[in-house]
Design an enzyme around this catalytic site. Sequence first.
Site, PDB file in Angstrom:
ATOM      1  CG  ASP A 100      31.812  22.690   3.782  1.00 26.82           C
ATOM      2  OD1 ASP A 100      31.486  22.834   4.908  1.00 26.82           O
ATOM      3  OD2 ASP A 100      32.401  21.729   3.139  1.00 26.82           O
ATOM      4  CG  HIS A 196      37.962  19.477   7.779  1.00 27.76           C
ATOM      5  ND1 HIS A 196      38.037  20.547   8.895  1.00 27.76           N
ATOM      6  CD2 HIS A 196      36.745  19.463   7.181  1.00 27.76           C
ATOM      7  CE1 HIS A 196      36.776  21.037   8.925  1.00 27.76           C
ATOM      8  NE2 HIS A 196      36.233  20.341   7.961  1.00 27.76           N
ATOM      9  CB  ALA A 241      31.655  13.556  10.382  1.00 25.04           C
ATOM     10  CB  SER A 242      35.454  11.191   6.297  1.00 23.88           C
ATOM     11  OG  SER A 242      34.715  11.652   5.306  1.00 23.88           O
TER      12      SER A 242
HETATM   13  P1  13P Z   1      35.874  14.960   6.190  1.00 22.55           P
HETATM   14  O1  13P Z   1      37.057  15.604   5.426  1.00 22.55           O
HETATM   15  O2  13P Z   1      36.095  14.278   7.354  1.00 22.55           O
HETATM   16  O3  13P Z   1      35.114  14.251   5.103  1.00 22.55           O
HETATM   17  O4  13P Z   1      35.066  16.553   6.345  1.00 22.55           O
HETATM   18  C1  13P Z   1      34.198  17.075   5.416  1.00 22.55           C
HETATM   19  C2  13P Z   1      33.699  18.369   5.972  1.00 22.55           C
HETATM   20  O5  13P Z   1      33.795  18.422   7.307  1.00 22.55           O
HETATM   21  C3  13P Z   1      33.478  19.386   5.280  1.00 22.55           C
HETATM   22  O6  13P Z   1      33.193  20.532   5.530  1.00 22.55           O
HETATM   23  O1  G3H Z   2      36.059  20.977   4.762  1.00 25.21           O
HETATM   24  C1  G3H Z   2      36.773  20.880   3.806  1.00 25.21           C
HETATM   25  C2  G3H Z   2      35.916  20.073   2.933  1.00 25.21           C
HETATM   26  O2  G3H Z   2      36.299  18.741   2.863  1.00 25.21           O
HETATM   27  C3  G3H Z   2      36.147  20.636   1.435  1.00 25.21           C
HETATM   28  O3  G3H Z   2      37.384  20.464   0.934  1.00 25.21           O
HETATM   29  O4  G3H Z   2      38.306  22.640   0.470  1.00 25.21           O
HETATM   30  O5  G3H Z   2      39.306  20.694  -0.561  1.00 25.21           O
HETATM   31  O6  G3H Z   2      37.122  21.405  -1.401  1.00 25.21           O
HETATM   32  P1  G3H Z   2      38.035  21.337  -0.204  1.00 25.21           P
HETATM   33 ZN    ZN Z   3      34.192  20.942   7.261  1.00 22.35          ZN
END
Ligand code: 13P
Ligand code: G3H
Ligand code: ZN
Length: 342
Positions: A100, A196, A241-242
């Site tokens: 990711d 995010h 997308a949370s």
């Molecule tokens: P959220 O913070 O909305 O859960 O998004 C997660 C995300 O896009 C990880 O790449």
């Molecule tokens: O897009 C971000 C994800 O929620 C990952 O978050 O970098 O804190 O692991 P993080």
């Molecule tokens: Zn993301």
Amino acid sequence: MGVSFRSLGLANTGEMFRRAFAEQYAVPAYNFNNMEQLQAIITACVETRSPVILQVSSGARKYANQTMLRYMAEGAVKMAREMEEGLGCEGEIPITLHLDHGDTFELCQACVESGFSSVMIDGSHLPYEENIALTRRVVEYARPRAVSVEGELGVLAGIEDKVRAEQSTYTRPGEVEDFVSRTGVDSLAISIGTSHGAYKFKPEQCTRDARGILVPPPLRFDILEEVERRLPRFPIVLHGASSVIQEAVATINAHGGKMRDAIGIPEAELRRAALSSVCKINIDTDGRMVMTASIRKTFVESPSEFDPRKYLGPARSALVEMYKRKNREVLGSAGRYGKEVG
Ligand code: 13P
Ligand code: G3H
Ligand code: ZN
């Protein structure tokens, strides 16, 4: 010598996205950083017969150790197959291991070498031509290895791994055909108003409902529709997308937490997106919050407990229920690989 994702029992996103398109649902991409989150994701997706993308951020790689994570993912595949056999499931759910927000070529390369079946190269903060050059370089490396590549155009507000953007920049539909054809990416993340984290919108961007809960501005479906018109049948990804489940916010706040005005994307809007060319929906924050809510509640209600299994166990069960509900009611990915079990 690197390890191939196929030898770990993982799948790339090719067939997954083809099916998601044909049957009009989105594949869940759930982030994990620890064993309980991973167990919950696998349990929920095996029992609901949903494909799944296991997402690892570079922050997760640092937290959990990159070698540990790769073996955890291998263990997750084995756990899924044993569950499927034990539950008498028809067939197997496909499982992808995805990087990711990869920010460098070297990070993407290291992940491919350690068995990831999909990587995101996030050049969205770079000038357009630099984003293309970096993304193209990753595709040229990944394609001969059959590893899928996700690129991004447009910037989401909030924190994308180490980078914080104060404001979102919507994807410019006029750029998408050029970007996809010149980079050769397998999917494209776009910015249509998601963001995010747990505080996706400032109060001044929202209205309030009768209970005083913030109501966010709607997603820009007009941009999504224009992207779909320009890129017919091309897999689109939604980050950020949370929905920032209000029940979790309330439980956290009622048990010593402070998460005032935490607000996310309404699930009805995500449901609508899942019926479009959006084939992958990223959810991390909801998992963090459901876990935190459960742990806070246990700590307050059972202050004498000190065995981590006594608070991590209920948190894991709460996560399973949340992921199952998302698969059924939001992504529409449940029941796609046989009848639901368990
Ligand atoms: P959220 O913070 O909305 O859960 O998004 C997660 C995300 O896009 C990880 O790449
Ligand atoms: O897009 C971000 C994800 O929620 C990952 O978050 O970098 O804190 O692991 P993080
Ligand atoms: Zn993301």
